[in-house]
Scaffold this motif. Structure first.
Motif, mmCIF file in Angstrom:
data_model
loop_
_atom_site.group_PDB
_atom_site.id
_atom_site.type_symbol
_atom_site.label_atom_id
_atom_site.label_comp_id
_atom_site.label_asym_id
_atom_site.label_seq_id
_atom_site.Cartn_x
_atom_site.Cartn_y
_atom_site.Cartn_z
ATOM 1 N N LEU A 42 0.831 -1.105 0.067
ATOM 2 C CA LEU A 42 0.138 -0.175 -0.219
ATOM 3 C C LEU A 42 1.227 1.365 -0.033
ATOM 4 C CD1 LEU A 42 -2.592 -0.623 2.785
ATOM 5 C CD2 LEU A 42 -2.230 -1.407 0.387
ATOM 6 N N SER A 43 2.169 1.503 -0.080
ATOM 7 C CA SER A 43 3.010 2.479 -0.065
ATOM 8 C C SER A 43 2.671 2.978 -1.113
ATOM 9 C CB SER A 43 4.729 1.717 0.582
ATOM 10 O OG SER A 43 5.041 1.467 -0.338
ATOM 11 N N ASP A 44 2.958 4.458 -1.097
ATOM 12 C CA ASP A 44 3.528 5.481 -2.258
ATOM 13 C C ASP A 44 4.871 5.195 -2.641
ATOM 14 O OD1 ASP A 44 0.608 6.859 -2.378
ATOM 15 O OD2 ASP A 44 1.043 7.226 -0.764
ATOM 16 N N THR A 45 4.893 5.695 -4.025
ATOM 17 C CA THR A 45 6.170 5.681 -4.178
ATOM 18 C C THR A 45 7.233 6.854 -3.721
ATOM 19 O OG1 THR A 45 5.541 5.220 -7.104
ATOM 20 C CG2 THR A 45 7.772 6.126 -6.672
ATOM 21 N N ALA A 133 13.906 0.925 -1.499
ATOM 22 C CA ALA A 133 12.730 -0.543 -0.557
ATOM 23 C C ALA A 133 11.644 0.322 -0.140
ATOM 24 C CB ALA A 133 13.237 -0.948 0.126
ATOM 25 N N SER A 134 10.099 -0.352 -0.826
ATOM 26 C CA SER A 134 8.824 0.606 0.397
ATOM 27 C C SER A 134 8.783 0.496 1.594
ATOM 28 C CB SER A 134 7.970 -0.329 -0.450
ATOM 29 O OG SER A 134 8.340 -2.025 0.528
ATOM 30 N N GLY A 135 7.708 1.178 2.414
ATOM 31 C CA GLY A 135 7.923 1.093 3.686
ATOM 32 C C GLY A 135 7.697 0.851 4.115
ATOM 33 N N VAL A 136 7.389 -0.601 3.549
ATOM 34 C CA VAL A 136 7.162 -1.934 4.458
ATOM 35 C C VAL A 136 8.055 -3.029 4.064
ATOM 36 C CG1 VAL A 136 4.399 -1.210 4.694
ATOM 37 C CG2 VAL A 136 5.500 -2.473 3.022
ATOM 38 N N GLY A 137 9.080 -2.133 3.413
ATOM 39 C CA GLY A 137 9.781 -3.226 3.188
ATOM 40 C C GLY A 137 10.544 -4.054 4.485
ATOM 41 N N TRP A 138 10.559 -3.827 5.621
ATOM 42 C CA TRP A 138 11.470 -4.704 6.474
ATOM 43 C C TRP A 138 10.593 -5.814 6.482
ATOM 44 C CZ3 TRP A 138 13.022 -1.422 11.628
ATOM 45 C CH2 TRP A 138 13.357 -0.348 11.203
ATOM 46 N N VAL A 139 11.608 -6.679 6.271
ATOM 47 C CA VAL A 139 10.753 -8.068 6.182
ATOM 48 C C VAL A 139 11.582 -9.465 7.140
ATOM 49 C CG1 VAL A 139 9.433 -7.890 3.746
ATOM 50 C CG2 VAL A 139 12.404 -8.979 4.168
ATOM 51 N N TYR A 140 12.676 -8.805 7.401
ATOM 52 C CA TYR A 140 13.538 -9.961 8.195
ATOM 53 C C TYR A 140 14.094 -9.025 8.861
ATOM 54 C CZ TYR A 140 15.690 -15.084 9.253
ATOM 55 O OH TYR A 140 16.382 -15.641 9.553
ATOM 56 N N GLU A 141 15.064 -9.530 10.160
ATOM 57 C CA GLU A 141 15.204 -8.310 11.375
ATOM 58 C C GLU A 141 16.246 -10.347 12.211
ATOM 59 O OE1 GLU A 141 13.232 -5.388 13.228
ATOM 60 O OE2 GLU A 141 11.624 -5.479 12.154
ATOM 61 N N TYR A 142 17.081 -9.523 12.720
ATOM 62 C CA TYR A 142 17.847 -11.086 13.013
ATOM 63 C C TYR A 142 19.051 -10.288 14.818
ATOM 64 C CZ TYR A 142 21.272 -9.651 9.496
ATOM 65 O OH TYR A 142 22.336 -8.478 9.201
ATOM 66 N N VAL A 143 19.059 -10.952 15.280
ATOM 67 C CA VAL A 143 20.500 -10.658 15.741
ATOM 68 C C VAL A 143 21.600 -11.535 15.763
ATOM 69 C CG1 VAL A 143 19.281 -9.580 17.416
ATOM 70 C CG2 VAL A 143 19.606 -12.378 18.260
ATOM 71 N N VAL A 144 22.707 -11.105 16.119
ATOM 72 C CA VAL A 144 23.923 -11.957 16.506
ATOM 73 C C VAL A 144 24.879 -12.008 17.354
ATOM 74 C CG1 VAL A 144 26.437 -11.850 15.320
ATOM 75 C CG2 VAL A 144 24.714 -10.695 13.661
ATOM 76 N N LEU A 145 24.078 -13.116 17.788
ATOM 77 C CA LEU A 145 24.600 -13.995 19.358
ATOM 78 C C LEU A 145 26.372 -14.673 19.751
ATOM 79 C CD1 LEU A 145 21.514 -14.884 20.324
ATOM 80 C CD2 LEU A 145 22.760 -12.475 20.297
ATOM 81 N N GLY A 146 26.855 -14.040 20.188
ATOM 82 C CA GLY A 146 28.247 -14.740 20.588
ATOM 83 C C GLY A 146 28.676 -14.984 21.763
ATOM 84 N N ALA A 147 28.177 -16.335 22.969
ATOM 85 C CA ALA A 147 28.815 -15.789 24.034
ATOM 86 C C ALA A 147 29.595 -15.832 24.908
ATOM 87 C CB ALA A 147 28.234 -17.014 24.494
ATOM 88 N N GLN A 148 31.107 -15.416 24.009
ATOM 89 C CA GLN A 148 32.557 -15.556 24.250
ATOM 90 C C GLN A 148 32.162 -14.189 23.284
ATOM 91 O OE1 GLN A 148 33.713 -16.621 27.002
ATOM 92 N NE2 GLN A 148 31.607 -17.989 27.130
#
Length: 717
Positions: A42-45, A133-148
């Protein structure tokens, strides 16, 4: 004409069947290759102009960067709205274009005007375009984890390894980092030593810049071998930095950088932080889908890249998703597909029950999937993706599509009943089809024409409802075409054997027995019938007046987005503490699977959030795991009550809905009040008064006035 087409189809059965097979093949190919998403975009150009002005206060950024850019971009062709936002050290200018404007044409026009506008900006300030990218383009989010691993190490892994791998995935426009610490070399000068050696401050940066470069020379030939000459001068650590020569003393002794400054490897200033599950800060990444790309395929490509990346990650480091839109797409499409299958089975059962002839019912049943495949072929040709709205159009059309086939078959049964024993049925079946075919064909076309006003809708309304209108039109047009081509052929093939007359069908007999007294009564009292209908219509006036209105029904995305704000001036350290407290409270609810919070902005032009604004993605467990009686509305209310913290204004929404609202209004909620005027102090006072009044309106869950002032400054005059 329609009668001749029916007769032609009956005479050329093989040709019609081959054409149907070809259409079916095209439809299956289109079905496989049609993009999938939960909702139409639904985002505008929109084109975003992002400019960094390091170290400058918002008012300076507004006066020297945002205002010159915004005024210059007002003249861009087909631009309907230009919005400017000035934050500390960064400027965002959003240029929204008329509906139907090609994105890449718009980006090229904005670049042309930036060439002129850039001359009015301070030296060293260069505006850049945001991602395509369109305004609703945030399709995937992640975190980078490492205990040490430290946050600085994890941020380096994200910036220099993970991000570059994911950006190569097909359909990805940008991968933005958030949280952690960006490492940098820091030179902390001692003013007294600079004064003692007589070295001006700008000499430090000039010396570092001059010492940090490789240079090349010509080539020389020695012993039949060519050697290229180069000077190695890149700085490779704090020791190299400390050895940079600033000047020579009168005795010829060089004054080095470590003589006048402390050199260290430290974190850059942060304008965004990330936190997960209330356990502490993390490093995150956000993948943005390119405008027009298939969301499901793009997410699949991202996951493939992450799988390929796993063996190359340092020991103990792993990537964990915190928001995955493919799960919502899968649930939405699965639900609607199941509904379509159930509807098709019900239609098939009704055909069998009312016709009491399984082979005749097959005529109507077979036309359903073929008509749907024709609709998918039309969708693919126009670039319409599969989503709730487009598939909903097919669901609406199913009943009307099969209606023509049923009427034609019933008429064929009537003609067969009148035949003498042993008389061939072919001519009677063709006559039956020719008799009602034209009327059925044009009745279906009338239904198609009834949706023409939907195609006149513009902007968000058009983008939301046109897919439904297109798919219903394609399905109905396909049904109309099949009713005068394929249905007569299938009737000749399947209407065989013993045909049970209509008056011997027990279901029909019961319905006719119930219907005849009713129709007789209304025909005997036409005036009373019309009056009762008018009263029934008038009785609907009151309930209609009490109905609310909404642009689109709420979509349960299975993920909540918690977006609280505080007053300006909140430090990054306090924001991290507040974010962790909020996430810990949210994670304590048994219905919550995971919590990923972000305060401030990610390193992307699509995120202008200040430090005092938080966006927390709350992934919920399956509703089957929730306590009995719990609903998403009740859960949201309980969370809101638990998160009522001093100085924090809560707002609840869902990820896709939030992006759509921000695109439509420029703010983070679907309803807002804009106050215009030249005096910032007076604007803030009026906005605060509006906030107080709006709080008392029934149905308002939260209201917050954006503070234009309130930042804290140490001023040097």
């Amino acid at each position: 004409m329609i009668g001749r087409l029916i007769a032609f189809s009956a005479r050329n059965r093989l040709l019609v069947l081959l054409a149907t097979l070809m259409l079916t093949g095209i439809g299956i190919w289109s079905l496989i290759n049609t993009p999938l998403d939960a909702l139409p975009d639904l985002s505008d150009t929109q084109v975003i102009v992002y400019t960094e002005y390091p170290g400058q206060a918002p008012q300076v950024v507004e006066d020297q960067v945002t205002y010159p850019l915004a005024t210059a971009l007002l003249a861009v062709p087909h631009a309907k709205v230009v919005r400017g936002f000035s934050n500390f050290a960064v400027s965002f200018v959003y240029v929204v274009f008329d509906d139907g404007t090609d994105l890449y044409w718009a980006r090229s026009r904005v670049l042309e005007y930036l060439n002129f506008a850039a001359k009015r900006l301070p030296d060293g300030v260069t505006p850049t375009l945001g991602p395509d990218a369109s305004g609703v383009g945030w399709v995937y989010e992640y975190v980078v984890l490492g205990a040490q691993r430290t946050l600085a190490e994890l941020r380096s892994i994200q910036d220099w390894l993970v991000r570059y791998q994911l950006i190569t995935a097909k359909g990805v426009a940008e991968v933005a980092s958030v949280g952690g610490f960006e490492r940098q070399y820091q030179v902390i000068v001692d003013p007294q030593k600079l004064q003692a050696f007589g070295i001006p401050l700008d000499k430090i940066s000039d010396a570092i810049r001059a010492s940090n470069q490789d240079v090349g020379g010509r080539t020389i030939e020695l012993t039949e071998t060519e050697y290229m000459i180069r000077g190695r001068g890149y700085l490779r650590g704090t020791d190299d930095l400390g050895a940079v020569v600033l000047k020579a003393s009168p005795t010829g002794t060089p004054v080095l950088l470590h003589d006048v400054a402390r050199i260290q490897l430290g974190p850059d200033e942060r304008r965004g932080i990330a936190e997960m599950n209330g356990d502490g800060e993390v490093v995150g990444g956000i993948a943005l889908k390119r405008d027009g790309a298939d969301a499901l395929n793009t997410i699949g490509n991202i996951k493939t890249k992450l799988e390929q990346l796993k063996p190359g990650l340092p020991d103990g480091v792993h990537v964990t998703p915190v928001y995955d839109r493919s799960e919502l797409i899968g649930r939405a499409i699965h639900t609607l597909t199941r509904t379509l299958i159930e509807e098709s089975l019900i239609v098939a059962a009704v055909c069998v029950l009312f016709l009491l002839h399984a082979r005749s019912a097959l005529v109507a049943i077979l036309t359903l999937p073929i008509g749907v495949l024709i609709a998918f072929a039309g969708m693919h040709a126009l670039g319409i993706g599969s989503n709730i709205m487009s598939l909903g159009g097919i669901a609406i059309a199913l009943g009307a599509m099969v209606d023509a086939a049923i009427v034609m078959i019933e008429n064929a049964h009537k003609h067969v009943e009148r035949l003498k024993p042993g008389e061939p049925r072919g001519a009677a079946l063709i006559a039956a089809a020719t008799e009602v075919g034209p009327s059925l064909f044009f009745s279906l076309l009338v239904i198609v024409v009834s949706f023409l006003p939907v195609f006149a809708l513009e902007d968000q309304e058009g983008r939301l409802f046109k897919p439904l209108a297109y798919t219903k039109t394609f399905a109905m047009a396909g049904g109309a075409l099949l009713s005068v081509t394929l249905v007569p052929v299938l009737m000749l093939l399947f209407v065989r054997g013993r045909i049970i007359p209509e008056h011997r069908n027990p279901i029909n007999r019961v319905l006719i027995w119930l219907y005849r007294p009713v129709i007789g009564a209304v025909l005997k009292a036409p005036v009373l019938t019309v009056l009762l209908a008018a009263l029934a219509l008038a009785a609907t006036a009151w309930p209609v007046s009490r109905l609310g209105s909404e642009f689109m029904p709420a979509l349960n995305e299975g993920t909540l987005l918690y977006m609280p704000v505080t007053l300006p001036g909140l430090s990054v350290t306090k924001a991290a503490e507040l974010l962790q407290t909020q996430d810990r409270i949210i994670k304590s609810f048994p219905e919550v699977e995971s919590v990923f919070g972000k305060a401030g902005r990610a390193n992307t032009a699509t995120d202008p959030a200040p430090v005092e604004m938080t966006e927390t993605v709350i992934n919920l467990k399956s509703e089957s795991e929730w306590p009995a009686g719990m609903t998403i509305e009740k859960l949201q209310a309980e969370m809101d009550q638990a998160l009522r913290l001093p100085g924090v204004s809560n707002a609840w929404t869902m990820p896709i809905k939030a992006r759509i609202d921000m695109l439509a209004t420029g703010i983070r909620t679907p309803v807002g009040v804009k106050v215009f005027g030249p005096d910032l102090h007076e604007l803030e006072r009026l906005a605060t008064d509006v906030e107080r009044v709006v709080h008392g309106i029934p149905g308002t869950t939260s209201a917050f006035a954006e503070r234009l002032e309130g930042g804290h400054y140490i001023e040097i005059t």
